[in-house]
Structures are given as structure tokens and as C-alpha cells.
Design an enzyme around this catalytic site. Structure first.
Site, PDB file in Angstrom:
ATOM      1  N   TYR A   1       5.001 -15.038 -14.112  1.00 32.82           N
ATOM      2  CA  TYR A   1       4.062 -13.932 -13.388  1.00 32.82           C
ATOM      3  C   TYR A   1       2.721 -14.198 -13.908  1.00 32.82           C
ATOM      4  O   TYR A   1       1.833 -14.072 -13.152  1.00 32.82           O
ATOM      5  CB  TYR A   1       4.672 -12.504 -13.908  1.00 32.82           C
ATOM      6  CG  TYR A   1       3.677 -11.404 -13.691  1.00 32.82           C
ATOM      7  CD1 TYR A   1       3.553 -11.200 -12.217  1.00 32.82           C
ATOM      8  CD2 TYR A   1       2.964 -10.533 -14.486  1.00 32.82           C
ATOM      9  CE1 TYR A   1       2.946  -9.827 -11.900  1.00 32.82           C
ATOM     10  CE2 TYR A   1       2.163  -9.581 -14.144  1.00 32.82           C
ATOM     11  CZ  TYR A   1       2.086  -9.172 -12.755  1.00 32.82           C
ATOM     12  OH  TYR A   1       1.366  -8.014 -12.232  1.00 32.82           O
TER      13      TYR A   1
ATOM     14  N   GLY B   1       0.846  -1.344   0.097  1.00 33.09           N
ATOM     15  CA  GLY B   1       0.000   0.016   0.051  1.00 33.09           C
ATOM     16  C   GLY B   1       0.865   1.164   0.006  1.00 33.09           C
ATOM     17  O   GLY B   1       0.287   2.340   0.033  1.00 33.09           O
TER      18      GLY B   1
ATOM     19  N   SER C   1       2.996   2.120  -2.454  1.00 30.20           N
ATOM     20  CA  SER C   1       3.386   2.694  -3.881  1.00 30.20           C
ATOM     21  C   SER C   1       2.467   2.303  -4.763  1.00 30.20           C
ATOM     22  O   SER C   1       1.440   1.397  -4.570  1.00 30.20           O
ATOM     23  CB  SER C   1       4.702   2.210  -4.064  1.00 30.20           C
ATOM     24  OG  SER C   1       4.581   0.735  -4.276  1.00 30.20           O
TER      25      SER C   1
END
Ligand code: NAD
Length: 244
Positions: free
Chosen positions: A150, A14, A16
Site C-alpha cells: 500500500y 466519492g 464514502s
């Protein structure tokens, strides 16, 4: 809007990018927000931007004892949690043939294991009306060159929400996925060469990258009672990138 008046929220990652913009929006709508991140200096600067309705909690989401400490603090300070945004995540490139066990472990530990245990350890603090939001990605539904690990981690996150919607029957707690397309955060702009950004813009029907405030608006919607009949869903905020 004051849709979140008096609500207690926690956002991992939280300090960035998408997480910070979400914290800002939830606070604007009336919530108190705990932001979780690894680096104390980054947390301090984010909380000074966010003001007195934010508190930073230093933790690595891959470490079980760190998460225990986070939720003990939330319990002590606020007694419960209404909104959980499991947003911490990392992405790196590696083409098939160059994938190392470290690459796999890093990405799956943070994106999948971190998300799973963040949610599981938060649950005892949540009650009827609670909302859990997982940050997915368009890549979870697409093939992307050199991004298989990913992408697979985000596909896993998407399925966690589907299965947890079943597991949460009878609790009144909802779980949904907010999946951004390419979004203009410092992290992404540093990772992507200018030419790749240009290609993406051409592939996005709305012809631009997203702004973190746009993903934050959807997080606020999913956090609020406006989405009270939604669970197990995935909401794309991608300018149409993965939809066409
Ligand atoms: P970001 O790097 O600014 O945000 C990720 C945050 O997670 C950072 O604050 C980082 O410190 C934190 N984090 C990473 N590992 C952690 C750990 N082990 N413990 C605690 N915190 C940890 O980048 P972002 O673009 O804002 O990404 C936020 C989320 O959005 C990620 O899950 C990312 O995969 C997802 N996402 C981003 C985009 C994009 O284009 N920006 C697109 C799709 C999905």
C-alpha cells in the site's frame, strides 16, 4: 465561500469517507460533482445526502471501458470537467513473507493503474485552469509495518503528480497530491484495532485522528484558484504525523 461557483468536478471513490466529505465541501463551495463508485446502492444513498448538485456514476476504476463510459457521460451532460479528484483507493495489511500476487495486484490496480487511467481519460475534458488532485497518504513517505505494498502504491501516486506536472506544461492544468494521515473514516476504523488507533494518536503531534472534513477543506483549496501557483506539490493533512 463560493470559490467553485459553476465548476464541474468528478471524484472517484466519492460515495464514502474522504471522497464523500470532499464532494460535500465542493458542492458547498458552488461546484456540481459527479461521484464515481462501484456499488449502485452506496452511490444512491450518497447522492441523496449530497442533493441535486451531485450525480452518481457507477464504475470500477480498474476497468478501462467503465472509465470510458464515465467520461462519455460527463461529456454528454456537462461538456467539460474543471476539477478531478482521483481518490479511489484501498489498503490492506500484509507483512513481507505473506505478500501474495493477489494482494499486490488488487492494491496496485486500484491505487496506481486506476489513478493513472482516471486522469489520462479525463484529460480531454479538461482545459486551462483545471485542477487534478490525487489522494496520496503519509505512508508514501514513511515505513509502516505490514503496509509495504500500500505504501509503495502511494509513493507511486506521489511521483505520478511530479512527472505529470511536467507533462502538463502549456495546458494550464495543475496536478497536486493531498496526503491524509490517519483519518477517521468507516473503512479505517474497521481495519485498525483500537490499540493501533491509540498508538497512532500518541504518534501524532496534534494527538488525534483527522476528520474527513479537514481533508476536504484542503481538496477544496487545491481545486480552487487560491492554489493557482501550485502544481506537482504534496500537501499533508496529518496532524504532523509524517512531518516530525
Ligand atoms: P473509503 O473506503 O471510504 O474510500 C475509498 C473509496 O474508493 C470507496 O468509496 C470505495 O468504494 C472506492 N473504491 C475502491 N476501489 C474502487 C474501484 N476499483 N473503483 C471505484 N471505486 C473504488 O476510505 P477512505 O479512508 O475515505 O479512503 C479514501 C482515500 O484516502 C483512499 O485513496 C485511501 O488510500 C486514502 N487515505 C485514507 C486514509 C485514512 O486514514 N482514512 C489515510 C491516507 C490515505
Amino acid at each position: 465561500m463560493n470559490r467553485l461557483n459553476g465548476k464541474i468536478a468528478l471524484i472517484t471513490g466519492g460515495a464514502s469517507g474522504i471522497g464523500l466529505a470532499s464532494a460535500q465541501r465542493l458542492i458547498e463551495e458552488g461546484a456540481f460533482v459527479f461521484i464515481v463508485g462501484r456499488r449502485q446502492d452506496v452511490l444512491d444513498s450518497a447522492t441523496s445526502t449530497l442533493g441535486h448538485n451531485a450525480q452518481g456514476l457507477q464504475a470500477d476504476v480498474t476497468k478501462s471501458e467503465n472509465l470510458d463510459r464515465v467520461f462519455e457521460t460527463v461529456q454528454k451532460e456537462k461538456g467539460h470537467l474543471d476539477i478531478l479528484v482521483a481518490n479511489a483507493g484501498v489498503g490492506e495489511f500484509a507483512r513481507l513473507g505473506q505478500i501474495t500476487p493477489e494482494h499486490y495486484d488488487d492494491i496496485f490496480d486500484i491505487n496506481v493503474k486506476g489513478t493513472l487511467f482516471t486522469v489520462q481519460k479525463a484529460l480531454p475534458l479538461m482545459q486551462n485552469g483545471g485542477s487534478i488532485i490525487l489522494t496520496g497518504s503519509t505512508v508514501g513517505s514513511m515505513g509502516t509495518p505490514a503496509m509495504s505494498v500500500y505504501s509503495a502504491s502511494k509513493a507511486a501516486v506521489r511521483n505520478l503528480a511530479r512527472s505529470w506536472a511536467h507533462d502538463l506544461r502549456g495546458t494550464g492544468i495543475r496536478v497536486n497530491v493531498m496526503s491524509p494521515g490517519p483519518t477517521q473514516t468507516d473503512k479505517v476504523m474497521a481495519l485498525l484495532p483500537a490499540e493501533a488507533v491509540g498508538e497512532m494518536k500518541r504518534a501524532i503531534p496534534l494527538e488525534r485522528l483527522g476528520d474527513p472534513r479537514e481533508t476536504a477543506a484542503v481538496v477544496a483549496f487545491l481545486a480552487s484558484d487560491d492554489s493557482r501557483f501550485m502544481t506537482g506539490s504534496e500537501v499533508f493533512v496529518d496532524g504532523g504525523y509524517a512531518q516530525v
